[in-house]
Design a protein around this motif. Structure first.
Motif, PDB file in Angstrom:
ATOM      1  N   LEU A  91       0.854   9.100  13.029  1.00 25.02           N
ATOM      2  CA  LEU A  91       1.762   8.240  13.273  1.00 25.02           C
ATOM      3  C   LEU A  91       2.776   7.618  13.986  1.00 25.02           C
ATOM      4  CD1 LEU A  91       3.091   5.970  10.574  1.00 25.02           C
ATOM      5  CD2 LEU A  91       5.546   7.957  11.114  1.00 25.02           C
ATOM      6  N   MET A  99       7.044   0.393  10.756  1.00 28.97           N
ATOM      7  CA  MET A  99       6.964   2.209  11.605  1.00 28.97           C
ATOM      8  C   MET A  99       8.211   2.196  10.832  1.00 28.97           C
ATOM      9  SD  MET A  99       5.368   4.109  13.184  1.00 28.97           S
ATOM     10  CE  MET A  99       4.695   3.600  14.532  1.00 28.97           C
ATOM     11  N   VAL A 118      -4.714   4.232   5.388  1.00 27.56           N
ATOM     12  CA  VAL A 118      -3.811   5.204   5.314  1.00 27.56           C
ATOM     13  C   VAL A 118      -3.610   4.511   3.770  1.00 27.56           C
ATOM     14  CG1 VAL A 118      -2.444   6.507   5.281  1.00 27.56           C
ATOM     15  CG2 VAL A 118      -3.772   6.313   6.838  1.00 27.56           C
ATOM     16  N   HIS A 119      -3.887   4.418   2.941  1.00 22.12           N
ATOM     17  CA  HIS A 119      -2.940   4.074   1.944  1.00 22.12           C
ATOM     18  C   HIS A 119      -2.053   5.224   1.168  1.00 22.12           C
ATOM     19  CE1 HIS A 119      -4.853   0.161   2.557  1.00 22.12           C
ATOM     20  NE2 HIS A 119      -5.585   0.463   2.526  1.00 22.12           N
ATOM     21  N   ASP A 120      -1.460   5.025   0.352  1.00 21.31           N
ATOM     22  CA  ASP A 120      -0.747   5.903  -0.895  1.00 21.31           C
ATOM     23  C   ASP A 120       0.056   6.707  -0.124  1.00 21.31           C
ATOM     24  OD1 ASP A 120       0.705   5.941  -3.242  1.00 21.31           O
ATOM     25  OD2 ASP A 120      -1.244   6.450  -3.721  1.00 21.31           O
ATOM     26  N   ARG A 121       0.899   6.379   0.630  1.00 18.45           N
ATOM     27  CA  ARG A 121       1.115   7.564   1.454  1.00 18.45           C
ATOM     28  C   ARG A 121       2.547   8.393   1.302  1.00 18.45           C
ATOM     29  NH1 ARG A 121      -2.045  11.488   3.575  1.00 18.45           N
ATOM     30  NH2 ARG A 121      -4.033  10.375   2.889  1.00 18.45           N
ATOM     31  N   ALA A 177       0.377  -1.439   0.021  1.00 17.10           N
ATOM     32  CA  ALA A 177      -0.021   0.111   0.089  1.00 17.10           C
ATOM     33  C   ALA A 177       0.775   1.159  -0.212  1.00 17.10           C
ATOM     34  CB  ALA A 177      -1.320  -0.197   1.390  1.00 17.10           C
ATOM     35  N   MET A 178       2.245   0.865   1.003  1.00 14.15           N
ATOM     36  CA  MET A 178       2.833   2.464   0.787  1.00 14.15           C
ATOM     37  C   MET A 178       3.268   2.690  -0.243  1.00 14.15           C
ATOM     38  SD  MET A 178       5.737   2.609   3.762  1.00 14.15           S
ATOM     39  CE  MET A 178       4.737   1.014   5.068  1.00 14.15           C
ATOM     40  N   TRP A 182      -3.776   3.828  12.398  1.00 12.40           N
ATOM     41  CA  TRP A 182      -3.987   4.359  10.802  1.00 12.40           C
ATOM     42  C   TRP A 182      -4.204   3.176   9.197  1.00 12.40           C
ATOM     43  CZ3 TRP A 182       0.665   2.033   9.297  1.00 12.40           C
ATOM     44  CH2 TRP A 182       2.010   2.412  10.129  1.00 12.40           C
ATOM     45  N   ARG A 205      11.168   6.765   5.156  1.00  9.35           N
ATOM     46  CA  ARG A 205      10.157   7.312   3.807  1.00  9.35           C
ATOM     47  C   ARG A 205      10.523   9.236   4.655  1.00  9.35           C
ATOM     48  NH1 ARG A 205       7.401   5.057   0.285  1.00  9.35           N
ATOM     49  NH2 ARG A 205       5.162   6.579   0.825  1.00  9.35           N
TER      50      ARG A 205
END
Lengths: 609, 80
Positions: free
Chosen positions: B8, A276, B77-80, A245-246, B70, A282
Motif C-alpha cells: 500500500l 490513500m 487492485v480492485h474490490d479490496r 473500485a474500492m 497498485w 478502511r
C-alpha cells in the motif's frame, strides 16, 4: 430444513504432544459451547492409542495438536497414514493445530486443515460448524456511538461554574456585534451549495464570485486564474475512480476486533491524498478503530478561503474541500465516527459548514488553543470560534474542545480554564461540547516532575478534576501519548496503548490515537504502523479488562492543585472582564509558558451589520 | 503484478546487525534496502547495544499523491 452447518458434530481432540494441551482444552470448551460432542484425550498418547480411541468414538473430526517442533513432520505423516489405514478418513476430517503447525505443512502431510499460531478457539469451532472464514471476517452490528448522550453540562463546582458562565456570556455578547471574512464565507458556502442543489446555476456562480473576493493568497489565485495551489494537484479521473473500485458504493464493513468493539478508539488520518486516506481509514476501521479524524494541512489554516474540487497534496494533511470530504466520507462506515476539525485558522466557520454538508459526526473547536498555540489572531478566532459553536449547535454536531496548547508549554490549569469557558459558551448556545484534555507528557509535566514517577497520576488528575467540575463527556487526545512516543515501534505502540487504556478505564467516552510512527518525521505514516498501534491498544484493553487502574495519592493532590489553578485563572479573566484581552495579555498562557497570540487574520474583524 | 507493487505505502524491515557502532548499523540497514531494490529509503529507528544494532528501515513504494503501483492498469487492485 436443518442447516447441516449447525448440526451437532462429534469431535475427537488429542494432543500429540508430551505435555502441551491448553489449546486443545480451550478448543474443547469452544466446541462444547456450540453444542458439539467432544472427546478430549490426555497428552502424551502414542499415535496408535489415538487411532484406537478414534475407532471407538467414530468422530466427524479428528483434531490433533502439536506444540513442540522436533520430529513433528514425521509424527504427523505417520499419524495421517495410520488414520488412512484404519479407514477413518472416509468418515472424519483430519485436522492438526498448534504452535509448530503451518497450514501449508498440514496440507502437505495429508491433513484436511491446519491451524497455526494466532488461531482462536472460535476459528476452530467455526471450521467444525462449517462457518470458518465467515465469523472472523464478518461485520458486526455496530451502532454509531453518541459521545455526549446523558450529559447535562451542569456544573458540580458552582464557584468555577459561575465564573465560566459569566465569562462565556461575555464572550457570546461580544462576538454578537462582530463578523469576519471567515463568517461571511461560511454563509456564502451554504448559499452556494443551496443554489447548486436547487439548480440555480447563475446564482451559484454569482455567489462564488463574491466568495472568491473574500479569499486570499494562493486560494485567491486559484479562484481568479486557476493557478494550482503549491504542492497540490487535482485528483486524476483514475484516482477518483479508485473510490468506485474500492467500495462499489458501499462502505467496507466494520470488522469485529474484540475488545475494541466495545470502546471508542478514534484514529487520525491525513496522508495528503484522499485515495490513500481511504485505504488508511478502511484498514483502521477493519482493525478496530471506531472513527477517524481528518487532518488538514497547516498552511490551509493561514489562508483566507478554501478551494473547490478534489485535490491531492504532497505533504502532510489532506486539503479541506467539500469534494475531498465527500469522497472520503464514502469510505467511512455509517456506524463509525468521522470528525472534521475546525479548531484553528481562518476558515473555521466554513469548516463546520463543510463538515455538516459532507456528513461528519463531529467537529473540533477551541478558541484558546487556536489563538495561543496554532497561530490564529485571538480576536479573529474568538469571533469565528463563537460562530463555529453556533453552527455546530444548529447542525447538531458535537465537538471536542481540545487543550493542545499544553504541548506548547501552557500549564494544564490555564488550558483547562480556557477549555471550560469555550465548552460553557458552546453549551449556552445549545451545543454538545466534549472536553478533550491532553493525555501526554507535556512540557509542564516534565519540568514540574509530575510524570517523573509514573504517567498515570497526572493524567488521572485531569480526569478527576474535570469530573468534579462539570457533568460533561471526556475524550482524551489528541492523540494520546503525545511526547511519550519514540521512533521505536514497540515503545511507541506500547505508550499509545497504555495511555488509551488509561483514558478508557478512567471512564472516557473515547480516545484519539496516532500510530507507532508518531515520532517518526521522515515520511508519511505507514499502514502497518496504524495496525501495530491498534493491535497494541486491543492487547492493553484485554490486559486490563474491566479492572480499575488505581493512581497513587499524588493524583488527588494534583487534581486539587489543578482545581485551584483553574479557579485562579478564571478569577483573573473574570476580573479583567474581557475574554479576548485576556488571550492577548497571557492570562490563559503567556510567552513564558510558550504561548504566543497568533497573527493570522489580525485586523480582519469588523462590526456586524 | 509483483508483490512489491501491491504494498500500500511502505515496506518496513527490522533486523539486528552485528556492527561496531550505530552509524554502521544505519549504513547496513540502508544497504540492505538497496540490495532489495528499494530506492526511497530511510532509517526509521536504530539503537545500538551489545554486539550490534536493532534497526528498522523503511522503503516507500507509494508515497501519498504519487502514481500508485497498485492502481496501474494491468492487474490493478480492485474490490479490496
Amino acid at each position: 430444513m436443518t442447516d447441516e452447518r449447525f448440526a451437532e458434530k462429534k469431535v475427537l481432540l488429542a494432543p500429540l504432544d508430551p505435555v502441551h494441551d491448553v489449546g486443545a482444552k480451550l478448543i474443547a470448551r469452544a466446541l462444547r459451547e456450540r453444542g458439539h460432542e467432544v472427546t478430549l484425550l490426555q497428552p502424551d498418547l502414542s499415535p496408535e492409542e489415538v487411532v484406537s480411541r478414534a475407532r471407538q468414538v467414530d468422530p466427524d473430526f479428528i483434531m490433533v495438536s502439536r506444540t513442540i517442533s522436533y520430529g513433528t513432520p514425521e509424527l504427523l505423516a505417520r499419524f495421517a497414514d495410520m488414520c488412512d489405514a484404519a479407514g477413518l478418513r472416509s468418515s472424519a476430517k483430519l485436522v492438526v493445530g498448534g504452535m509448530s503447525i503451518r497450514k501449508e505443512t498440514a496440507q502437505e502431510l495429508g491433513f484436511d486443515a491446519g491451524f497455526g499460531p494466532d488461531t482462536t478457539p472460535e476459528e476452530v469451532a467455526d471450521y467444525v460448524s462449517g462457518t470458518f472464514g465467515l465469523s472472523t471476517l464478518a461485520s458486526y452490528e455496530a451502532v454509531k456511538p453518541d459521545l455526549t448522550r446523558g450529559y447535562t453540562y451542569d456544573f458540580k463546582d458552582t464557584e468555577i461554574g459561575k465564573l465560566c458562565l459569566d465569562i462565556a456570556r461575555g464572550l457570546i455578547d461580544w462576538s454578537a456585534e462582530r463578523t469576519s471574512p471567515g463568517i461571511e464565507r461560511a454563509r456564502l458556502r451554504r448559499e452556494i451549495e443551496e443554489a447548486r442543489l436547487g439548480g440555480q446555476v447563475a446564482l451559484a456562480s454569482e455567489l462564488r464570485g463574491r466568495y472568491s473576493s473574500l479569499t486570499g493568497g494562493d486560494v485567491r489565485k486559484w479562484y481568479e486564474t486557476g493557478e494550482s495551489i503549491p504542492h497540490t494537484r487535482p485528483l486524476s479521473p483514475e484516482e477518483a475512480a479508485a473510490f468506485d473500485a474500492m467500495d462499489d458504493g458501499v462502505p467496507a464493513p466494520l470488522l469485529s476486533q474484540k475488545p475494541l468493539d466495545s470502546v471508542n478508539v478514534i484514529m487520525q488520518y491525513g496522508t495528503g491524498c484522499p485515495v490513500m486516506d481511504a485505504y488508511h481509514i478502511r484498514l483502521s476501521l477493519a482493525w478496530g478503530a471506531k472513527g477517524a479524524v481528518h487532518f488538514d494541512p497547516s498552511w490551509g489554516a493561514r489562508t483566507e478561503g478554501l478551494a473547490e474540487g478534489t485535490f491531492s497534496h504532497q505533504h502532510d494533511g489532506t486539503v479541506l474541500t467539500l469534494e475531498n470530504l465527500r469522497l472520503i466520507k464514502r469510505t467511512v462506515h455509517p456506524a463509525a465516527l468521522w470528525q472534521v476539525r475546525a479548531h484553528r485558522g481562518l476558515n473555521t466557520p466554513e469548516t463546520v459548514v463543510l463538515a455538516h454538508l459532507a456528513g461528519a459526526d463531529l467537529t473540533k473547536v477551541n478558541i484558546v488553543y487556536g489563538s495561543l498555540g496554532a497561530g490564529t489572531d485571538p480576536t479573529r478566532l474568538a469571533v469565528d470560534g463563537v460562530e463555529c459553536l453556533r453552527l455546530a449547535a444548529e447542525f447538531g454536531l458535537p465537538y471536542d474542545v481540545v487543550t493542545n496548547e499544553e504541548l506548547c508549554g501552557v500549564p494544564a490549569r490555564k488550558a483547562f480554564a480556557g477549555m471550560l469557558v469555550v465548552a460553557t459558551a458552546g453549551a449556552l448556545l445549545g451545543g454538545r461540547p466534549i472536553l478533550q484534555p491532553l493525555f501526554a507528557d507535556s512540557p509542564e509535566a516534565m519540568v514540574s516532575g509530575f510524570t517523573e514517577d509514573n504517567l498515570v497520576d497526572f493524567n488521572a488528575a485531569k480526569v478527576l478534576v474535570l469530573n468534579g467540575i462539570i457533568d460533561a463527556p471526556i475524550w482524551p487526545g489528541a492523540p494520546v501519548g503525545f511526547m511519550t512516543q519514540t521512533q521505536d515501534r514497540c515503545q511507541s505502540a506500547t505508550m499509545t496503548a497504555l495511555h488509551a487504556a488509561l483514558g478508557l478505564r478512567l471512564g472516557a467516552e473515547a480516545v484519539t490515537i496516532a500510530s507507532s510512527d508518531e515520532a517518526y518525521a521522515g515520511g508519511p505514516i505507514s499502514a502497518q504502523a496504524r495496525v501495530d498501534t491498534l493491535k497494541s491498544v486491543a492487547a492493553s484493553l484485554r490486559f486490563f479488562g474491566s479492572s480499575r487502574i488505581a493512581p497513587t495519592a499524588r493524583a488527588e493532590e494534583m487534581a486539587a492543585d489543578l482545581r485551584k489553578g483553574i479557579l485562579e485563572t478564571l478569577t483573573r479573566v473574570h476580573e479583567r472582564g474581557d475574554f479576548v484581552a485576556s488571550l492577548y495579555e497571557g492570562l490563559f498562557g503567556d510567552r513564558e509558558d510558550g504561548a504566543y497570540p497568533g497573527r493570522a487574520g489580525r485586523d480582519t474583524v469588523t462590526a456586524r451589520r | 503484478m509483483r508483490a512489491k507493487e501491491r504494498i500500500l505505502d511502505a515496506c518496513d524491515i527490522e533486523a539486528f546487525f552485528l556492527c561496531d557502532d550505530i552509524e554502521e548499523g544505519k549504513r547496513l540497514g540502508m544497504a540492505l534496502m538497496g540490495e532489495l531494490g528499494f530506492s526511497d529509503v530511510d532509517v526509521v529507528f536504530c539503537e545500538m547495544a551489545g554486539p550490534g544494532a536493532r534497526v528498522r528501515v523503511r522503503g516507500y513504494v507509494n508515497r501519498p499523491g504519487s502514481a500508485y503501483t497498485w492502481q496501474r492498469e494491468e492487474g490493478a487492485v480492485h474490490d479490496r
